[in-house]
Write an enzyme that holds these catalytic residues in place. Structure first.
Site: not given
Ligand code: GLU
Length: 488
Positions: A254-256
């Site tokens: 994910s973006k994390r």
């Protein structure tokens, strides 16, 4: 059997690495088997679907450089390839299930369903989903309520007390008790639009899809899809659920973790070849010890039996390594053309010195976006650093001035294009010996004067590109600064 498979994205977000991996594996499988690869847009979620995401999809694959054989943009024998344009087909299919007594009309209002959910919540009931209230309405009664215009949906009648079985090419035989399948899900909504499940199955059937390769996150939907196939008496396609793509912490990418959308990777300066090559390795191992492949080579090497069951970990460092590799494989001219959009504000147009600058930095970058800061000193005057920044190790201000004076003498010859590196080294060695220092120490003040940094691309190449006049001017300026400091 002629293989037909598909990539079936919902245009509700930017194309991300997981989607591209699914599309790529479908493409590779189809191409390696002489099959047909189809693009189908699953835009049944009318509120979240957006034409900007469709555009992003087209742009992404145009950039990546592989394409479908049939799809909304290229057409094909099963057009239209956009679900919102196929509503009549799903309505007909839902009617067929009603006729076969495999589906039923449901008149429950959104309010009733919400109350049901709340009641269960306060009773701490583990039951979820629809309570099948309308399943027992006699067919005639339901038909007259529909005729009278009462709002309704059409729900699938999940066969009770049974187990649903299907085979997954990668994961083997899978079985689910029907009581664990979402109870009687909606197939057709009250606005006549299908849900994902109905549209997906109906399209795979009518588009002659033989193989469904999709991410493992869709595995929980497959028992339901199998029931829908069985309800129609259709042969299901062969399923192959691809390993998930995870971040280094084992959680879904994910973006994390960093960039996930292709658009973002592209803006950061990844090359399509690198992204494709790396993505093709996510969840597959081809030849032992080989990981650099052209698209054609991966097509030749691809085999569904070489896919891994275990999740793939997305390694940003490895991707950057691939990118560096593909950057270095470009000619200076090709790299300059790719770098140009990243250097806006620094240079206006491609030039011989811009192309020349590429050879100086090619070995030192892994992203196109790193280029402008690495070459800026060649196109605009670098900032004049503090005197202490010019000092080689163990040298003081006076010694630094002496070394820079010696370095200056190297410039006229070094700025000639034909001057050989070996000569430059020889001359520099001589000058260093004269001053009683190592060659690196001799170079430090010259490097700082010319490039504005203690670490830089090769000095000789920089002098050549800058030419004698500019190089001399920079050294003079630096010398004035150092000498002024000496007088303080
Ligand atoms: N529309 C689904 C998606 O967004 C397709 C899943 C499938 O391939 O069946 O990924």
């Amino acid at each position: 059997m002629k293989i037909r498979n598909r990539y079936a994205p919902s245009p509700t977000g930017l194309q991300h690495i997981g989607g591209v991996r699914t599309a790529l594996f479908n493409y590779l499988f189809a191409k390696s088997q002489g099959g047909t690869f189809v693009l189908r847009l699953e835009d049944t979620d009318r509120t979240r679907s957006d034409s900007a995401f469709v555009q992003d999809l087209f742009d992404t694959f145009q950039w990546l450089g592989f394409h479908w054989d049939e799809g909304p943009d290229v057409g094909g024998p099963y057009a239209p390839y956009i679900q919102s344009e196929r509503a009549a087909l799903y309505q007909k299919a839902a009617q067929e299930l009603l006729d076969r007594d495999k589906a039923y009309y449901c008149f429950c209002s959104a309010e009733r369903l919400e109350n049901l959910r709340k009641e269960r919540e306060s009773a701490r009931s583990s039951e979820t989903g629809y309570d099948k209230l309308c399943r027992n309405i006699p067919k005639d009664a339901a038909a007259s309520r529909v005729k009278a215009g009462e709002p309704h949906v059409i729900r699938l009648k999940i066969p009770l007390g049974q187990t649903t079985r299907f085979h997954d090419r990668l994961l083997g035989d899978i079985e689910w008790k029907n009581e664990d399948v979402n109870p009687d899900p909606v197939l057709l909504k009250s606005d006549g639009f299908p849900t994902y499940h109905l549209a997906n199955v109906v399209d795979d059937h009518y588009m002659g899809i033989t193989h469904v390769l999709r991410a493992q996150e869709w595995l929980p939907s497959t028992p339901l899809h199998t029931i829908i196939y069985e309800s129609f008496d259709w042969e299901p396609p062969e399923f192959c659920h691809l390993p998930m793509v995870m971040g280094s912490d084992g959680k879904k990418l994910s973006k994390r973790h960093g960039a996930t959308s292709v658009d973002e990777f592209r803006r950061q300066g990844y090359l399509p070849e690198a992204l494709l090559n790396y993505t093709a390795l996510l969840g597959a191992s081809y030849e032992e010890g080989k990981d650099v492949y052209t698209l054609e080579e991966i097509v030749a090497a691809f085999d569904v039996d070489k896919l891994n069951k275990a999740p793939a970990v997305f390694d940003y460092k490895k991707l950057a390594w691939f990118n560096g590799l593909y950057i270095r494989a470009k000619s200076d001219k090709e790299l300059a053309a790719l770098a140009l959009p990243y250097c806006e504000g620094l240079i206006k147009e491609n030039s011989a010195s811009f192309v020349g600058a590429m050879s100086l930095i090619k070995e030192r970058i892994s992203l196109l976006s790193e280029i402008p800061s690495k070459i800026a000193y060649l196109f605009e005057e670098p900032p004049l650093l503090e005197p202490s920044e010019f000092f080689p190790k163990k040298a003081d201000l006076a010694k630094t001035v002496e070394l820079l004076e010696l370095g200056k003498k190297l410039i006229p010859a070094a700025s000639r294009k034909s001057y050989e590196e070996a000569f430059f080294k020889e001359e520099a060695e001589k000058a260093a010996a004269l001053a009683g220092v190592k060659i690196g120490d001799l170079m430090t003040p010259l490097r700082v004067a010319i490039t504005g940094a203690r670490v830089s691309p090769p000095l000789l190449g920089s002098l050549r590109l800058l030419g004698e006049e500019k190089s001399m001017a920079r050294v003079e300026k630096s010398l004035s600064l150092l000498k002024a400091a000496l007088c303080e």
